[in-house]
Every structure is written in C-alpha cells, then in structure tokens.
Design a protein around this motif. Structure first.
Motif, mmCIF file in Angstrom:
data_model
loop_
_atom_site.group_PDB
_atom_site.id
_atom_site.type_symbol
_atom_site.label_atom_id
_atom_site.label_comp_id
_atom_site.label_asym_id
_atom_site.label_seq_id
_atom_site.Cartn_x
_atom_site.Cartn_y
_atom_site.Cartn_z
ATOM 1 N N LYS A 1 -1.149 10.298 29.162
ATOM 2 C CA LYS A 1 -1.062 11.332 29.635
ATOM 3 C C LYS A 1 0.744 12.118 29.248
ATOM 4 O O LYS A 1 1.042 12.581 29.243
ATOM 5 C CB LYS A 1 -1.285 11.944 30.532
ATOM 6 N N ILE A 2 1.027 10.126 29.116
ATOM 7 C CA ILE A 2 2.546 10.362 28.870
ATOM 8 C C ILE A 2 3.147 9.479 27.306
ATOM 9 O O ILE A 2 3.146 8.182 27.280
ATOM 10 C CB ILE A 2 3.299 9.873 29.805
ATOM 11 N N VAL A 3 4.369 10.506 26.546
ATOM 12 C CA VAL A 3 5.054 9.979 25.904
ATOM 13 C C VAL A 3 6.228 9.762 26.728
ATOM 14 O O VAL A 3 6.531 10.971 26.700
ATOM 15 C CB VAL A 3 4.792 10.848 24.398
ATOM 16 N N ASN A 4 7.363 9.685 26.886
ATOM 17 C CA ASN A 4 8.784 8.285 27.093
ATOM 18 C C ASN A 4 9.199 8.843 26.113
ATOM 19 O O ASN A 4 9.097 8.305 24.554
ATOM 20 C CB ASN A 4 9.028 7.326 27.571
ATOM 21 N N GLY A 5 10.123 9.359 25.687
ATOM 22 C CA GLY A 5 11.335 9.709 24.464
ATOM 23 C C GLY A 5 12.675 9.635 24.753
ATOM 24 O O GLY A 5 12.908 9.838 25.594
ATOM 25 N N PHE A 6 13.288 10.450 23.414
ATOM 26 C CA PHE A 6 14.588 10.388 23.531
ATOM 27 C C PHE A 6 14.134 11.707 22.338
ATOM 28 O O PHE A 6 13.325 12.278 21.944
ATOM 29 C CB PHE A 6 15.223 9.973 22.812
ATOM 30 N N THR A 7 15.460 13.069 22.160
ATOM 31 C CA THR A 7 15.628 14.018 21.543
ATOM 32 C C THR A 7 16.481 13.803 20.515
ATOM 33 O O THR A 7 16.428 14.543 19.834
ATOM 34 C CB THR A 7 15.660 15.253 22.525
ATOM 35 N N GLY A 8 17.698 13.158 20.266
ATOM 36 C CA GLY A 8 18.722 13.215 20.393
ATOM 37 C C GLY A 8 19.347 14.045 20.510
ATOM 38 O O GLY A 8 19.831 15.282 21.872
ATOM 39 N N SER A 9 20.532 14.443 19.799
ATOM 40 C CA SER A 9 21.575 16.165 19.951
ATOM 41 C C SER A 9 21.888 15.595 18.762
ATOM 42 O O SER A 9 23.434 15.163 18.565
ATOM 43 C CB SER A 9 22.725 15.581 21.082
ATOM 44 N N SER A 10 22.439 17.287 18.275
ATOM 45 C CA SER A 10 23.609 17.991 17.718
ATOM 46 C C SER A 10 25.337 17.844 17.853
ATOM 47 O O SER A 10 25.941 18.141 17.455
ATOM 48 C CB SER A 10 23.132 19.078 16.307
ATOM 49 N N ILE A 11 24.985 18.076 19.594
ATOM 50 C CA ILE A 11 25.953 18.228 19.761
ATOM 51 C C ILE A 11 27.257 17.245 20.904
ATOM 52 O O ILE A 11 27.599 17.372 21.174
ATOM 53 C CB ILE A 11 26.039 19.985 21.142
ATOM 54 N N TRP A 12 25.783 16.047 20.676
ATOM 55 C CA TRP A 12 26.479 14.890 21.295
ATOM 56 C C TRP A 12 28.322 14.719 21.157
ATOM 57 O O TRP A 12 29.065 13.767 21.807
ATOM 58 C CB TRP A 12 26.165 13.718 21.484
ATOM 59 N N HIS A 13 28.675 14.585 20.023
ATOM 60 C CA HIS A 13 29.623 14.485 19.200
ATOM 61 C C HIS A 13 30.778 15.595 19.659
ATOM 62 O O HIS A 13 32.318 15.360 19.991
ATOM 63 C CB HIS A 13 30.049 14.394 18.177
ATOM 64 N N LEU A 14 30.217 16.455 20.761
ATOM 65 C CA LEU A 14 31.570 17.409 20.774
ATOM 66 C C LEU A 14 31.050 17.376 22.867
ATOM 67 O O LEU A 14 32.058 18.158 23.912
ATOM 68 C CB LEU A 14 30.642 18.474 20.537
ATOM 69 N N LEU A 15 31.222 16.471 22.831
ATOM 70 C CA LEU A 15 31.264 16.240 24.909
ATOM 71 C C LEU A 15 32.433 16.707 25.139
ATOM 72 O O LEU A 15 32.830 16.595 26.387
ATOM 73 C CB LEU A 15 31.044 14.745 24.861
ATOM 74 N N TYR A 16 33.769 15.959 24.362
ATOM 75 C CA TYR A 16 35.012 16.081 25.264
ATOM 76 C C TYR A 16 35.674 17.205 24.100
ATOM 77 O O TYR A 16 35.777 17.136 23.154
ATOM 78 C CB TYR A 16 35.763 14.638 24.916
ATOM 79 N N GLY A 17 36.444 18.085 25.444
ATOM 80 C CA GLY A 17 37.000 19.309 24.862
ATOM 81 C C GLY A 17 37.789 19.437 24.233
ATOM 82 O O GLY A 17 38.668 19.930 24.516
ATOM 83 N N PHE A 18 38.778 18.818 22.911
ATOM 84 C CA PHE A 18 39.635 18.767 22.249
ATOM 85 C C PHE A 18 39.627 17.985 20.743
ATOM 86 O O PHE A 18 38.618 17.209 20.578
ATOM 87 C CB PHE A 18 40.676 18.039 22.808
ATOM 88 N N PRO A 19 39.605 18.650 19.637
ATOM 89 C CA PRO A 19 40.495 20.849 19.962
ATOM 90 C C PRO A 19 39.591 21.047 20.197
ATOM 91 O O PRO A 19 38.054 21.278 20.674
ATOM 92 C CB PRO A 19 40.210 20.928 18.613
#
Length: 331
Positions: A122-140
């Motif tokens: 019943k279980i598939v474990n995994g990742f999703t990726g992210s299009s915004i991880w590179h924006l983690l820290y807010g500068f600019p």
C-alpha cells in the motif's frame, strides 16, 4: 511489536537475492525496496512481481514499501543534466528536454503505484522535487507570488499522480527533506493544503532530516498523525553548542566532512531521541514498519545494519491498553 525492515537503497550494488539472504541472517522482518526493482516492469508484469515476492518469501521476508525517491525528484525540480541524468532511468531522461523529463518522471511515479498494487502493498515512499527550493533564502527579496507559484506547480503536477494512486488504493509517502516541496512542519502543512489534503498523500517520517534543522519532530508526528504512512529510522549527529564551519545545510561540503554541522550516524549514535519517537508513534497508533535507513560514512554498512536492527528491537514496545494504576481500583 512493529515489523523492522531494511531500506535497500544503501545496498543497491548488492544483488537482491544476496541481500535478502543477509537480511534474513540478520533477522530483519522484511525489506523496503529501493534500487532493487524495475518499477516500469513491475507496473505491468505480474509474473515479475511474483518472482520478487517468492524470492523474499524464500528468506522469510515480507515486502512493506517500495521507493520512488529518485524519479519523484524530477517531477518538480529544475532539471539539470549533471544532477538528474545519473539518477534517472534512460527511458525517463529521454532527450533531456526539461518539461519532457518532468512528464515522464510523473508517469514513472504513477507506474510505481501500479507496481505497488501488483506487489500487494500500500505504500510508495519518495520525493517530489521542488521548483522553489533554490529560493529558500530571501535575498534578493522573494515575492510571495513566487512561492505561491511553486506550490501551484507542485499541485498541478502531483494531483493527477495522486488520483492514480487513489485508483490503486496506494498511498504516496513524501519523505520530508531539504530540497523537497515540504522540508519542515510549516512547508508540510502548505504542501497538504496545495493538494487539498488528497487522501492518497502523506508522509514518510524521517526524524534525521528534521532534527538537524531544529524542527520539532515529535510535534510533526502529532500534527500529521493521520498522514504518517511510513517511518524511516535514521540517526544524525549535531551539536547546537559546538561552533562549526559548515552550517545547517552543509556549506557545499561532502557528507562525512568534519567541518559540517551534521552528519548521519548509525542508529543510537546520534542525537535523535528515538525513545520519544516510539512513545509518540504509540500515541498516534502507528502500526506500520520501522524501516532502518542506514547511513554512516565512518562505519561498515553491514555492521551498521545489524547494530541498527538490534537498537530498534530493544527500543520498540507495544502500548499498554490500560493505565498503570488501573489495577489498584477494586472491581
């Protein structure tokens, strides 16, 4: 007592039958397959699935979950040939055109649901990726709209995937982890909201990735108790009182570098409070497997797998069905 399983990704270079024999000898209850299964083939070939199940049965092992971590990463990521091509099947990478890779990765994650169904799990474990991880820290400065767009992109790509999981009666369990769309409690809540609390979406709880960030991993279990579909047992060493040269996200160093703030450790040799985790799992009535994900660059992996198994066996316990002082009450 919960079943204790071994996540096979860190042993992917060992043929499955040899690893199964070792896992049986070490006294594991079963496996979580990562790197030892052809997802695409398993999604359509029932005889192939039966071969896997028969092999595991030969060694008195059960199958509880399969992994779609690597292919899932490509669904939402900003595709980079040097990062993604080495981890993806050739039929997913194709010509390497970004959108095509993402769409084929999504189809492979869907195939994992059908593979799980064919395997009777019943279980598939995994990742999703992210299009915004590179924006983690807010500068600019990062606008709220940019972050909203990231969650909208996740929802657009993953809702159709999750609908297929629902058809298969299989759950997708995201391992909350830096570089994913959910990497702490706040982002996990936002992720659930993005897919309208889809019934097929939940979490593979791994305390190691929360602990070194300073995230309350016990609160994570309580907050998402109905969404804890699977549990990884993995330890990590860190010390908030010890200055370091490479901070929480590693300073572009390799794992094992002593300058890092954290490094993964064999179970019981790090800072994760597994006693509290077991008690919290009992309180939320989690009865699934405890899957040993062994990662410790300073230790032999076979020694580490065996020591980790014994650590979990000693630690896990069944929750009582009555208060300890109930026996004092006269009937």
């Amino acid at each position: 007592m919960r079943a204790v399983t071994l996540f096979t990704a860190q042993f992917a270079d060992i043929p499955l039958e040899i690893l199964a024999a070792k896992a049986h000898e070490w006294d594991f209850d079963g496996l979580e397959l990562g790197g030892h299964i052809d997802i695409h083939k398993a999604s359509t070939d029932q005889s192939y699935c039966q071969e896997i199940l028969s092999l595991l049965s030969k060694y008195n092992l059960k199958l509880f979950a399969i992994s779609a971590h690597l292919v899932g990463q490509a669904v939402c990521d900003r595709i980079d040939e040097r990062r993604h091509r080495p981890i993806l099947p050739e039929h997913v990478w194709g010509d390497g055109e970004s959108e095509g890779v993402k769409q084929r990765a999504a189809q492979e994650v869907i195939a994992a649901a059908y593979a799980a169904k064919n395997l009777g799990i019943k279980i598939v474990n995994g990742f999703t990726g992210s299009s915004i991880w590179h924006l983690l820290y807010g500068f600019p400065p990062i606008s709220p709209e940019q972050i909203n767009e990231g969650y909208e992109d996740f929802a657009k790509r993953w809702k159709p995937i999750l609908d297929e999981y629902e058809k298969c009666d299989v759950h997708f369990a995201l391992e909350v982890h830096p570089s994913e769309i959910a990497f702490d409690i706040v982002s996990a809540e936002r992720t659930l909201n993005a897919v309208n609390n889809h019934p097929s979406f939940g979490f593979n709880f791994d305390p190691s990735h929360l602990g070194y960030q300073g995230v309350d991993y016990i609160e994570f279990l309580r907050r998402f108790k109905s969404r804890i579909f699977h549990v990884h047992m993995k330890d990590v060493e860190f010390d908030w009182n010890r200055p370091c040269e490479a901070g929480v996200f590693g300073g572009h160093t390799m794992f094992g570098d002593p300058r890092r703030f954290f490094n993964f450790r064999s179970l019981g040799r790090g800072k994760i409070d597994f006693e509290r985790i077991i008690r919290a799992l009992n309180q939320i009535n989690y009865g699934g497997p405890l899957s040993v994900e062994w990662e410790d660059g300073d230790m032999d992996r076979e020694v580490g797998a065996q020591e980790s198994l014994q650590f979990v066996r000693r630690l896990d316990f069944k929750r009582g069905d009555k208060q300890f002082d109930a026996a004092f009450i006269k009937q």
